[in-house]
Design an enzyme around this catalytic site. Structure first.
Site, PDB file in Angstrom:
ATOM      1  N   THR A  43      70.559  73.849  69.353  1.00  0.00           N
ATOM      2  CA  THR A  43      71.960  73.609  68.989  1.00  0.00           C
ATOM      3  C   THR A  43      72.664  72.833  70.084  1.00  0.00           C
ATOM      4  N   LYS A  53      80.573  66.855  73.843  1.00  0.00           N
ATOM      5  CA  LYS A  53      81.171  66.307  75.059  1.00  0.00           C
ATOM      6  C   LYS A  53      81.160  64.780  75.047  1.00  0.00           C
ATOM      7  N   GLY A 189      89.296  78.614  67.969  1.00  0.00           N
ATOM      8  CA  GLY A 189      88.428  78.967  69.094  1.00  0.00           C
ATOM      9  C   GLY A 189      88.101  77.695  69.852  1.00  0.00           C
ATOM     10  N   GLU A 210      95.012  79.185  62.472  1.00  0.00           N
ATOM     11  CA  GLU A 210      94.385  80.247  63.267  1.00  0.00           C
ATOM     12  C   GLU A 210      94.932  81.609  62.815  1.00  0.00           C
ATOM     13  N   VAL A 274      85.024  79.278  62.609  1.00  0.00           N
ATOM     14  CA  VAL A 274      85.508  80.655  62.739  1.00  0.00           C
ATOM     15  C   VAL A 274      84.459  81.537  63.416  1.00  0.00           C
ATOM     16  N   HIS A 449      88.945  66.576 101.321  1.00  0.00           N
ATOM     17  CA  HIS A 449      90.222  66.021 100.907  1.00  0.00           C
ATOM     18  C   HIS A 449      90.031  64.590 100.443  1.00  0.00           C
TER      19      HIS A 449
HETATM   20  P1  FAD Z   1      85.612  81.774  67.987  1.00  0.00           P
HETATM   21  O1  FAD Z   1      85.892  81.548  69.406  1.00  0.00           O
HETATM   22  O2  FAD Z   1      85.150  83.098  67.526  1.00  0.00           O
HETATM   23  O3  FAD Z   1      86.930  81.368  67.236  1.00  0.00           O
HETATM   24  C1  FAD Z   1      87.090  81.482  65.860  1.00  0.00           C
HETATM   25  C2  FAD Z   1      88.565  81.616  65.559  1.00  0.00           C
HETATM   26  O4  FAD Z   1      88.747  81.571  64.171  1.00  0.00           O
HETATM   27  C3  FAD Z   1      89.136  82.928  66.061  1.00  0.00           C
HETATM   28  O5  FAD Z   1      90.210  82.647  66.898  1.00  0.00           O
HETATM   29  C4  FAD Z   1      89.562  83.634  64.763  1.00  0.00           C
HETATM   30  O6  FAD Z   1      90.755  84.358  64.931  1.00  0.00           O
HETATM   31  C5  FAD Z   1      89.737  82.483  63.792  1.00  0.00           C
HETATM   32  N1  FAD Z   1      89.557  82.821  62.400  1.00  0.00           N
HETATM   33  C6  FAD Z   1      88.621  83.614  61.847  1.00  0.00           C
HETATM   34  N2  FAD Z   1      88.765  83.675  60.500  1.00  0.00           N
HETATM   35  C7  FAD Z   1      89.818  82.888  60.173  1.00  0.00           C
HETATM   36  C8  FAD Z   1      90.475  82.514  58.932  1.00  0.00           C
HETATM   37  N3  FAD Z   1      90.072  82.954  57.741  1.00  0.00           N
HETATM   38  N4  FAD Z   1      91.544  81.682  58.971  1.00  0.00           N
HETATM   39  C9  FAD Z   1      91.979  81.218  60.173  1.00  0.00           C
HETATM   40  N5  FAD Z   1      91.403  81.533  61.361  1.00  0.00           N
HETATM   41  C10 FAD Z   1      90.330  82.347  61.374  1.00  0.00           C
HETATM   42  N6  FAD Z   1      83.559  81.334  74.717  1.00  0.00           N
HETATM   43  C11 FAD Z   1      83.937  80.458  75.645  1.00  0.00           C
HETATM   44  O7  FAD Z   1      83.893  79.250  75.427  1.00  0.00           O
HETATM   45  N7  FAD Z   1      84.364  80.890  76.859  1.00  0.00           N
HETATM   46  C12 FAD Z   1      84.431  82.208  77.187  1.00  0.00           C
HETATM   47  O8  FAD Z   1      84.859  82.563  78.279  1.00  0.00           O
HETATM   48  C13 FAD Z   1      84.012  83.142  76.238  1.00  0.00           C
HETATM   49  N8  FAD Z   1      84.058  84.442  76.534  1.00  0.00           N
HETATM   50  C14 FAD Z   1      83.770  85.345  75.569  1.00  0.00           C
HETATM   51  C15 FAD Z   1      83.903  86.692  75.878  1.00  0.00           C
HETATM   52  C16 FAD Z   1      83.667  87.650  74.905  1.00  0.00           C
HETATM   53  C17 FAD Z   1      83.831  89.104  75.274  1.00  0.00           C
HETATM   54  C18 FAD Z   1      83.293  87.255  73.613  1.00  0.00           C
HETATM   55  C19 FAD Z   1      83.061  88.287  72.559  1.00  0.00           C
HETATM   56  C20 FAD Z   1      83.123  85.897  73.322  1.00  0.00           C
HETATM   57  C21 FAD Z   1      83.372  84.927  74.276  1.00  0.00           C
HETATM   58  N9  FAD Z   1      83.255  83.545  74.011  1.00  0.00           N
HETATM   59  C22 FAD Z   1      83.599  82.666  74.973  1.00  0.00           C
HETATM   60  C23 FAD Z   1      83.013  83.010  72.644  1.00  0.00           C
HETATM   61  C24 FAD Z   1      81.698  82.358  72.404  1.00  0.00           C
HETATM   62  O9  FAD Z   1      80.705  83.172  72.900  1.00  0.00           O
HETATM   63  C25 FAD Z   1      81.498  82.074  70.904  1.00  0.00           C
HETATM   64  O10 FAD Z   1      80.232  81.583  70.735  1.00  0.00           O
HETATM   65  C26 FAD Z   1      82.399  81.021  70.416  1.00  0.00           C
HETATM   66  O11 FAD Z   1      83.721  81.452  70.512  1.00  0.00           O
HETATM   67  C27 FAD Z   1      82.147  80.581  68.982  1.00  0.00           C
HETATM   68  O12 FAD Z   1      82.905  79.449  68.762  1.00  0.00           O
HETATM   69  P2  FAD Z   1      84.066  79.284  67.729  1.00  0.00           P
HETATM   70  O13 FAD Z   1      85.068  78.425  68.381  1.00  0.00           O
HETATM   71  O14 FAD Z   1      83.455  78.782  66.449  1.00  0.00           O
HETATM   72  O15 FAD Z   1      84.566  80.751  67.381  1.00  0.00           O
HETATM   73  P1  FAD Z   2      69.825  77.393  69.954  1.00  0.00           P
HETATM   74  O1  FAD Z   2      70.309  76.327  70.843  1.00  0.00           O
HETATM   75  O2  FAD Z   2      70.576  77.656  68.690  1.00  0.00           O
HETATM   76  O3  FAD Z   2      68.307  77.065  69.638  1.00  0.00           O
HETATM   77  C1  FAD Z   2      67.537  77.823  68.772  1.00  0.00           C
HETATM   78  C2  FAD Z   2      66.405  76.960  68.247  1.00  0.00           C
HETATM   79  O4  FAD Z   2      65.475  77.799  67.572  1.00  0.00           O
HETATM   80  C3  FAD Z   2      66.843  75.915  67.232  1.00  0.00           C
HETATM   81  O5  FAD Z   2      66.450  74.633  67.677  1.00  0.00           O
HETATM   82  C4  FAD Z   2      66.129  76.321  65.937  1.00  0.00           C
HETATM   83  O6  FAD Z   2      65.695  75.195  65.187  1.00  0.00           O
HETATM   84  C5  FAD Z   2      64.951  77.116  66.470  1.00  0.00           C
HETATM   85  N1  FAD Z   2      64.438  78.135  65.548  1.00  0.00           N
HETATM   86  C6  FAD Z   2      65.118  79.174  65.001  1.00  0.00           C
HETATM   87  N2  FAD Z   2      64.314  79.938  64.274  1.00  0.00           N
HETATM   88  C7  FAD Z   2      63.079  79.378  64.335  1.00  0.00           C
HETATM   89  C8  FAD Z   2      61.817  79.722  63.777  1.00  0.00           C
HETATM   90  N3  FAD Z   2      61.655  80.813  63.026  1.00  0.00           N
HETATM   91  N4  FAD Z   2      60.762  78.920  64.044  1.00  0.00           N
HETATM   92  C9  FAD Z   2      60.915  77.815  64.824  1.00  0.00           C
HETATM   93  N5  FAD Z   2      62.080  77.461  65.387  1.00  0.00           N
HETATM   94  C10 FAD Z   2      63.145  78.239  65.139  1.00  0.00           C
HETATM   95  N6  FAD Z   2      77.704  76.111  74.994  1.00  0.00           N
HETATM   96  C11 FAD Z   2      78.023  75.823  76.263  1.00  0.00           C
HETATM   97  O7  FAD Z   2      77.571  76.516  77.176  1.00  0.00           O
HETATM   98  N7  FAD Z   2      78.828  74.766  76.586  1.00  0.00           N
HETATM   99  C12 FAD Z   2      79.355  73.973  75.624  1.00  0.00           C
HETATM  100  O8  FAD Z   2      80.072  73.012  75.940  1.00  0.00           O
HETATM  101  C13 FAD Z   2      79.054  74.248  74.270  1.00  0.00           C
HETATM  102  N8  FAD Z   2      79.540  73.475  73.284  1.00  0.00           N
HETATM  103  C14 FAD Z   2      79.189  73.734  71.991  1.00  0.00           C
HETATM  104  C15 FAD Z   2      79.693  72.916  70.990  1.00  0.00           C
HETATM  105  C16 FAD Z   2      79.354  73.133  69.674  1.00  0.00           C
HETATM  106  C17 FAD Z   2      79.901  72.228  68.595  1.00  0.00           C
HETATM  107  C18 FAD Z   2      78.464  74.204  69.340  1.00  0.00           C
HETATM  108  C19 FAD Z   2      78.054  74.446  67.914  1.00  0.00           C
HETATM  109  C20 FAD Z   2      77.959  75.031  70.326  1.00  0.00           C
HETATM  110  C21 FAD Z   2      78.318  74.803  71.657  1.00  0.00           C
HETATM  111  N9  FAD Z   2      77.843  75.618  72.697  1.00  0.00           N
HETATM  112  C22 FAD Z   2      78.199  75.345  73.989  1.00  0.00           C
HETATM  113  C23 FAD Z   2      76.984  76.793  72.434  1.00  0.00           C
HETATM  114  C24 FAD Z   2      75.508  76.467  72.698  1.00  0.00           C
HETATM  115  O9  FAD Z   2      75.115  75.392  71.887  1.00  0.00           O
HETATM  116  C25 FAD Z   2      74.657  77.707  72.400  1.00  0.00           C
HETATM  117  O10 FAD Z   2      75.143  78.808  73.130  1.00  0.00           O
HETATM  118  C26 FAD Z   2      73.186  77.465  72.782  1.00  0.00           C
HETATM  119  O11 FAD Z   2      72.644  76.366  72.119  1.00  0.00           O
HETATM  120  C27 FAD Z   2      72.336  78.714  72.511  1.00  0.00           C
HETATM  121  O12 FAD Z   2      71.024  78.472  72.892  1.00  0.00           O
HETATM  122  P2  FAD Z   2      69.781  79.248  72.246  1.00  0.00           P
HETATM  123  O13 FAD Z   2      68.582  78.727  72.945  1.00  0.00           O
HETATM  124  O14 FAD Z   2      70.051  80.699  72.242  1.00  0.00           O
HETATM  125  O15 FAD Z   2      69.773  78.803  70.711  1.00  0.00           O
END
Ligand code: FAD
Ligand code: FAD
Length: 469
Positions: A43, A53, A189, A210, A274, A449
């Site tokens: 991912t 980025k 988020g 949100e 979400v 600096h």
């Molecule tokens: P989220 O960050 O989960 O955001 C989704 C948003 O969608 C939420 O604000 C929610 O209120 C909103 N939403 C849900 N349903 C609806 C709806 N129907 N209509 C409108 N709004 C809705 N990530 C970071 O980047 N930095 C951190 O420091 C960090 N710390 C974390 C600490 C904790 C304890 C946890 C639990 C998570 C943290 N994460 C942090 C989040 C990261 O791990 C998640 O992978 C990431 O937030 C997923 O990205 P997102 O933006 O899709 O979802």
């Molecule tokens: P993944 O990266 O999800 O990799 C899992 C892999 O397993 C996949 O390639 C999938 O094809 C493979 N797989 C699954 N099941 C099987 C199977 N049965 N057999 C073979 N292959 C399989 N994180 C950050 O730290 N900084 C960021 O700036 C940031 N930006 C993000 C922006 C976006 C839009 C998104 C969606 C995520 C972002 N993240 C960011 C989150 C980050 O991408 C994930 O936390 C990270 O990729 C998790 O790594 P992973 O190795 O656990 O899983």
């Protein structure tokens, strides 16, 4: 079926968790197989961190040029363009794809150098140590001594707004065929805001919906205030405390606003961000005898599952779902398998929001420190008082560096910053926490600096000797 492969280590998933685990295991001399169904890099590399980025950078360049053309505030620098810039979105996407391809090739090269055997295909387990991989050349059977699960995560759909047509996830948003005229972002988020801000800078009208009463609800309000201000100034429409319930008959987004009234919003693209869910289905997890913790696979502080010699890492095992956490766990597990003594400390995972402006968070916020029963010093240094910030036009937006330290022994519990270009402070923050630094360590480090890093030392100094700024 041909012969069964019998590696010492089998890693499933080639994202930043799995490929780092496999590479490290290979480097440590373990006979290692990595299985990936899609592309190496997972991912993060293919549809997450790196492409987002790249888009954010390109959008920033475009917005600066657009501002120079209209004679906006940016023209204070004396830089003007006679004509507005023209966006070639196809070329932008191709440039972004080129970066992904280059890094993907790099990961393959690193794995080859570490003598990891990569098998491309979907793995399906029949028991905890045995799987079959459906490859292009037919099925491959693998029976491993030790297994590392790193299958990652996928975007969560809204029940009444499934992905398809105009409703897209971050994956589609990162390869747009055309710029949406009006993009609605559901979920403020970090993923939704990073992408929403990029599209706004590229010229789309953007509306953010949100459910919580503020943006980035996982971060404290002081850190998110400058981002909120930017959104307002840029003309991004914000619906807070509002929930999306679905589409109406003509394809408008139905939003239930905070006061309970229903609003219909017309948008030609709806980006749903979400949250993400671990990928636990379709590969035989239920046959493996591991325990679950909610939707995630349950692990201990060495990433061991309930099944002997089966580890799980990355997004599959829970929050925070971040690439560097996945990689740190992957590295640790490989070293544990090789006989090293290692443990994972989740408190050391820093995070960045690449929003406008950027946010960095490491360790405890003031509220979290208080909730943990700490008597803490909270010291703030404004970027408006940092020379480098002014030269980078990063002083005027209310950005700051904040340090949270235990009053009794000055141990640093948390470091945060908000402002343009502060992302690069994340390394210093993480380092201070990992080394168990006290305020004196940071305050007495001679920072170069002029850099934004000086603001970190200044915040620590204020923590030692409060001054009125
Ligand atoms: P989220 O960050 O989960 O955001 C989704 C948003 O969608 C939420 O604000 C929610 O209120 C909103 N939403 C849900 N349903 C609806 C709806 N129907 N209509 C409108 N709004 C809705 N990530 C970071 O980047 N930095 C951190 O420091 C960090 N710390 C974390 C600490 C904790 C304890 C946890 C639990 C998570 C943290 N994460 C942090 C989040 C990261 O791990 C998640 O992978 C990431 O937030 C997923 O990205 P997102 O933006 O899709 O979802
Ligand atoms: P993944 O990266 O999800 O990799 C899992 C892999 O397993 C996949 O390639 C999938 O094809 C493979 N797989 C699954 N099941 C099987 C199977 N049965 N057999 C073979 N292959 C399989 N994180 C950050 O730290 N900084 C960021 O700036 C940031 N930006 C993000 C922006 C976006 C839009 C998104 C969606 C995520 C972002 N993240 C960011 C989150 C980050 O991408 C994930 O936390 C990270 O990729 C998790 O790594 P992973 O190795 O656990 O899983």
């Amino acid at each position: 079926m041909p012969e069964t492969l019998r590696p010492q280590v089998l890693v499933v998933g080639g994202g930043p968790g799995g490929y780092v685990a496999a590479m490290r295991a290979g480097q440590l001399g373990l006979d290692t197989v990595l299985v990936e169904a899609d592309r190496l890099g997972g991912t993060c590399l293919v549809r997450g961190c790196i492409p987002s980025k790249a888009m954010i950078h390109a959008a920033g360049r475009y917005a600066d040029m657009a501002e120079a053309a209209v004679g906006g505030e940016g023209n204070a620098l004396g830089i003007a363009l006679d004509r507005p810039p023209r966006l070639d979105l196809e070329r932008l996407v191709a440039w972004k794809d080129g970066i992904v391809d280059r890094l993907n090739t790099g990961v393959a090269g690193l794995l080859a150098r570490a003598k990891v055997r990569v098998i491309m295909g979907w793995a399906k387990f029949s028991d905890a140590k045995t799987c079959t991989v459906a490859t292009a050349a037919g099925p491959v059977a693998i029976a491993a001594e030790r297994v590392v699960l790193a299958t990652g995560s996928a975007p969560v759909p809204l029940p009444d707004l499934p992905f398809g047509g105009t409703v897209i996830s971050s994956t589609e948003a990162l390869s747009p065929a055309a710029l949406p005229r009006h993009l609605a972002v559901v979920g403020a988020g970090y993923i939704g805001l990073e992408l929403g801000i990029a599209f706004k800078k590229l010229g789309a009208a953007v509306t953010v919906i949100e459910a919580a009463d503020r943006i980035l609800p996982r971060y404290d309000a002081a850190l998110t205030a400058p981002v909120r201000r930017w959104l307002q100034q840029a003309g991004v429409a914000l619906h807070l405390g509002a929930r999306v319930t679905g589409l109406d008959a003509v394809g408008n987004l139905v939003v239930t606003a905070a006061a309970g009234e229903t609003v219909a919003l017309s948008a030609d693209r709806i980006l749903v961000t979400v949250g993400r869910r671990p990928l636990t289905e379709g590969w035989g997890l239920e046959e493996m005898g591991v325990d679950r913790a909610g939707p995630f696979v349950k692990v201990d502080d060495q990433c061991r599952t309930a099944m002997r010699n089966v580890w799980a890492i990355g997004d599959l095992v829970g929050e925070p779902m971040l690439a560097h956490k996945a990689s740190a766990q992957g590295m640790m597990v490989a070293e544990i398998i090789a006989g090293h003594r290692r443990r994972f400390d989740p408190g050391l995972v820093a995070a960045i929001c690449f929003t406008e402006p950027e946010i960095v968070n490491a360790g405890l916020s003031p509220e979290e420190a208080e909730a943990a029963g700490e008597d803490a010093i909270v010291a703030i240094f404004p970027l408006a008082a940092n020379g480098r910030a002014l030269t980078l036009e990063a002083g005027a937006e209310g950005g700051f560096v904040r340090v949270v330290a235990r009053r009794a022994d000055h141990l640093i519990l948390g470091l945060q910053a908000v402002g343009r270009h502060v992302a690069e402070l994340a390394g210093e923050f993480a380092h201070a926490l990992a080394m168990g630094a006290v305020l004196e360590d940071v305050a007495h480090t001679i920072h170069v600096h002029p850099t934004l890093g000086e603001a970190v030392a200044e915040a620590a100094l204020i923590g030692l000797e409060p001054v009125k700024l």
